[in-house]
Design a protein around this motif. Structure first.
Motif, PDB file in Angstrom:
ATOM      1  N   THR A 370      33.176  49.731  50.831  1.00  0.00           N
ATOM      2  CA  THR A 370      33.351  48.314  50.476  1.00  0.00           C
ATOM      3  C   THR A 370      32.107  47.793  49.767  1.00  0.00           C
ATOM      4  O   THR A 370      31.037  48.429  49.805  1.00  0.00           O
ATOM      5  CB  THR A 370      33.568  47.456  51.737  1.00  0.00           C
ATOM      6  N   CYS A 383      43.014  41.184  58.792  1.00  0.00           N
ATOM      7  CA  CYS A 383      44.225  41.832  58.264  1.00  0.00           C
ATOM      8  C   CYS A 383      44.831  42.770  59.310  1.00  0.00           C
ATOM      9  O   CYS A 383      46.044  42.766  59.533  1.00  0.00           O
ATOM     10  CB  CYS A 383      43.892  42.585  56.982  1.00  0.00           C
ATOM     11  N   ALA A 423      47.734  48.972  53.243  1.00  0.00           N
ATOM     12  CA  ALA A 423      48.190  48.645  51.880  1.00  0.00           C
ATOM     13  C   ALA A 423      47.613  47.299  51.459  1.00  0.00           C
ATOM     14  O   ALA A 423      47.163  47.139  50.310  1.00  0.00           O
ATOM     15  CB  ALA A 423      49.711  48.637  51.832  1.00  0.00           C
ATOM     16  N   GLU A 424      47.583  46.345  52.380  1.00  0.00           N
ATOM     17  CA  GLU A 424      47.015  45.029  52.037  1.00  0.00           C
ATOM     18  C   GLU A 424      45.506  45.110  51.831  1.00  0.00           C
ATOM     19  O   GLU A 424      44.953  44.518  50.915  1.00  0.00           O
ATOM     20  CB  GLU A 424      47.296  44.023  53.172  1.00  0.00           C
ATOM     21  N   ARG A 426      43.778  47.659  50.909  1.00  0.00           N
ATOM     22  CA  ARG A 426      43.493  48.386  49.665  1.00  0.00           C
ATOM     23  C   ARG A 426      43.467  47.430  48.465  1.00  0.00           C
ATOM     24  O   ARG A 426      42.701  47.615  47.521  1.00  0.00           O
ATOM     25  CB  ARG A 426      44.581  49.452  49.455  1.00  0.00           C
ATOM     26  N   ALA A 427      44.298  46.391  48.524  1.00  0.00           N
ATOM     27  CA  ALA A 427      44.403  45.467  47.387  1.00  0.00           C
ATOM     28  C   ALA A 427      43.378  44.327  47.460  1.00  0.00           C
ATOM     29  O   ALA A 427      43.300  43.505  46.540  1.00  0.00           O
ATOM     30  CB  ALA A 427      45.819  44.892  47.348  1.00  0.00           C
ATOM     31  N   MET A 428      42.609  44.262  48.554  1.00  0.00           N
ATOM     32  CA  MET A 428      41.662  43.144  48.713  1.00  0.00           C
ATOM     33  C   MET A 428      40.464  43.274  47.782  1.00  0.00           C
ATOM     34  O   MET A 428      39.974  44.386  47.551  1.00  0.00           O
ATOM     35  CB  MET A 428      41.093  43.145  50.149  1.00  0.00           C
ATOM     36  N   SER A 429      39.928  42.139  47.340  1.00  0.00           N
ATOM     37  CA  SER A 429      38.671  42.202  46.597  1.00  0.00           C
ATOM     38  C   SER A 429      37.576  42.595  47.594  1.00  0.00           C
ATOM     39  O   SER A 429      37.650  42.254  48.787  1.00  0.00           O
ATOM     40  CB  SER A 429      38.362  40.836  45.978  1.00  0.00           C
ATOM     41  N   ASP A 433      37.395  51.549  48.158  1.00  0.00           N
ATOM     42  CA  ASP A 433      38.195  52.764  48.367  1.00  0.00           C
ATOM     43  C   ASP A 433      38.442  52.951  49.876  1.00  0.00           C
ATOM     44  O   ASP A 433      37.667  52.449  50.711  1.00  0.00           O
ATOM     45  CB  ASP A 433      37.421  53.983  47.809  1.00  0.00           C
TER      46      ASP A 433
END
Ligand code: HSE
Length: 441
Positions: A370, A383, A423-424, A426-429, A433
């Motif tokens: 991150t 999350c 999945a959520e 992974r899409a976060m700013s 990876d």
């Protein structure tokens, strides 16, 4: 009057088998009654480390499986075809079969065992799982009074060797795989081993025996070890685990009045260091079986190699020869197919229901890369919480430049919920990876 053996294949396992058959001294006296009658090979000219009379070798494998004189066909050539067709043809000619071919049995067991039951012949496969470790016969016979609950195994020596070296040397997967290939511990094409396919074939066979039904090989969930890195091994170590490629078959916890389902899966797993499988290292295999009333019993030993695998092959041949000897003695065979020993033969007709992975409950390990900015751990935690994924630990030990490495271990959670949260995330700013997600035993 001995028992005529038709051997298909004279590679590593075939050579080991021939060596035992040709050297019966101080083994069980029945070995002396086994006659290595025909050996089918691809080429007659290849140099061999075992000496056979010229008339024994042939490249005409069909002539072996159809020869009326042959009692037992031993298939140790491997691969799917022509092994499958030769086994089926031998069965049609009422030959008993001994095979080491886990890939063919895991995929074509259905038609092979149906044909064998109709013809009244045995198909024995002790060598197909765990090499020299006796595990098939214990599942069929010595443990058959138990209500079995779970079979958990390290059943692939190549991956266990690689993971052990990664653990001991702190090396990365690709480097150690390359070295293992150089040393002959891994195949030039390592796919079947490192992607878990070999282990999946083996657990499909063990599950079928343990739970008394057929298993569709395509329903076995399979993950290999390519994603496991030196960093994961190091984190696992700090958290009190080692990483092993486990093959697992167990009864899924079921609600009352719901039909039973099984879990059958292969994946790299964090194993607590105190667990009996954690100390199984190098190329060794081990299979832990749990049942009622026995509790836990673990089988450990060499899972591959000429000698160990041939030990299992010849023991299967002897089991069949012993039955044939009794039959011949008592002239028990009447017209039609002879009755088969119900513990030694396979009589499963139905398929076991396999639970979808997203419905399973497990603990998970995940490693995140991150941005090292305020609130990242908070966003991860929120999350996971939103998806009912409860966290057991969150560790951040490494910051490289702007990148932080965060490792999360969950409590027991529904796999579907964990995947939705991932999945959520992974899409976060702020999330660069998610290189690894592993299950925890
Ligand atoms: N490729 C297998 C292993 C050989 O590594 O264990 C025995 O099936």
């Amino acid at each position: 009057m001995g028992f005529k053996i038709g051997l298909l294949g004279l590679g590593t396992v075939g050579t080991g088998t021939a060596q035992i058959l040709l050297d019966p001294a101080r083994r069980h006296p029945l070995v002396q009654e086994l006659d290595l009658y025909r050996v089918g090979v691809r080429s007659l000219d290849k140099p061999r480390s075992v000496t056979l009379p010229d008339h024994v070798l042939t490249t005409d494998l069909d002539s072996i499986v159809t020869d009326p004189a042959v009692d037992i066909v031993v298939e140790v050539m491997g691969g799917l075809e022509p092994a499958r067709s030769l086994i089926l043809k031998a069965i049609a000619h009422r030959k008993h079969i001994v095979t080491a071919n886990k890939a063919a049995i895991a995929r074509f067991g259905d038609e092979i065992f149906t044909a064998a039951a109709e013809a009244g012949v045995y198909v024995l496969l002790e060598a197909a799982v765990g090499g020299g470790i006796p595990v098939i016969e214990p599942l069929k016979q010595s443990l058959c009074s138990n209500r079995l609950q779970a079979v958990t195994g390290i059943v692939n020596g190549t991956t266990n060797y690689i993971l052990t070296r990664m653990q001991q040397e702190g090396g990365d997967f690709a480097d150690i795989l390359a070295d293992a290939q150089r040393l002959g511990y891994a195949e030039a094409d390592p796919t079947a081993d490192v992607d878990g396919l070999d282990a999946a074939d083996k657990i499909a066979i063990l599950a079928s025996l343990a739970f008394g039904g057929r298993i569709k090989r395509s329903e076995v969930h399979c993950e290999g070890i390519r994603q496991v890195s030196a960093a994961d091994i190091a984190y696992a170590e700090k958290l009190g685990f080692v990483i092993k490629l486990l093959a697992i078959a167990k009864r899924n916890p079921q609600a009352e009045n719901e039909p039973e389902q099984l879990q059958v899966r292969v994946h790299p797993t964090l194993v607590p260091k105190a667990h009996p499988l954690a100390s199984v290292n190098d190329v060794y295999n081990a299979i832990l079986i749990e049942g009622e009333p026995i509790g836990q019993v673990m089988f450990f030993g060499p899972g591959a190699g000429a000698g160990p695998t041939a030990s299992a092959v010849v023991s299967d041949i002897l089991n069949i020869a012993a039955i044939l000897k009794v039959e011949r003695g008592s002239r028990a065979v009447s017209d039609g197919a002879p009755l088969l020993d119900p513990l030694l033969a396979c009589s499963h007709q139905h398929y076991c229901a396999i639970a979808p992975m997203e419905t399973l409950t497990a603990r998970f390990y995940a490693r995140f890369l991150t941005q090292d900015t305020p609130g990242v751990i908070g966003k991860l935690g929120t999350c996971f919480g939103d998806h009912q994924v409860s966290l057991e630990s969150v560790v951040q030990t490494d910051v490289r430049g702007q990148t932080a490495e965060i490792v999360v271990v969950t409590h027991d959670v529904l796999e579907g919920n964990f995947r939705k949260a991932l999945a959520e995330i992974r899409a976060m700013s702020g999330i660069n990876d998610i290189p690894t997600t592993l299950r925890v035993l």
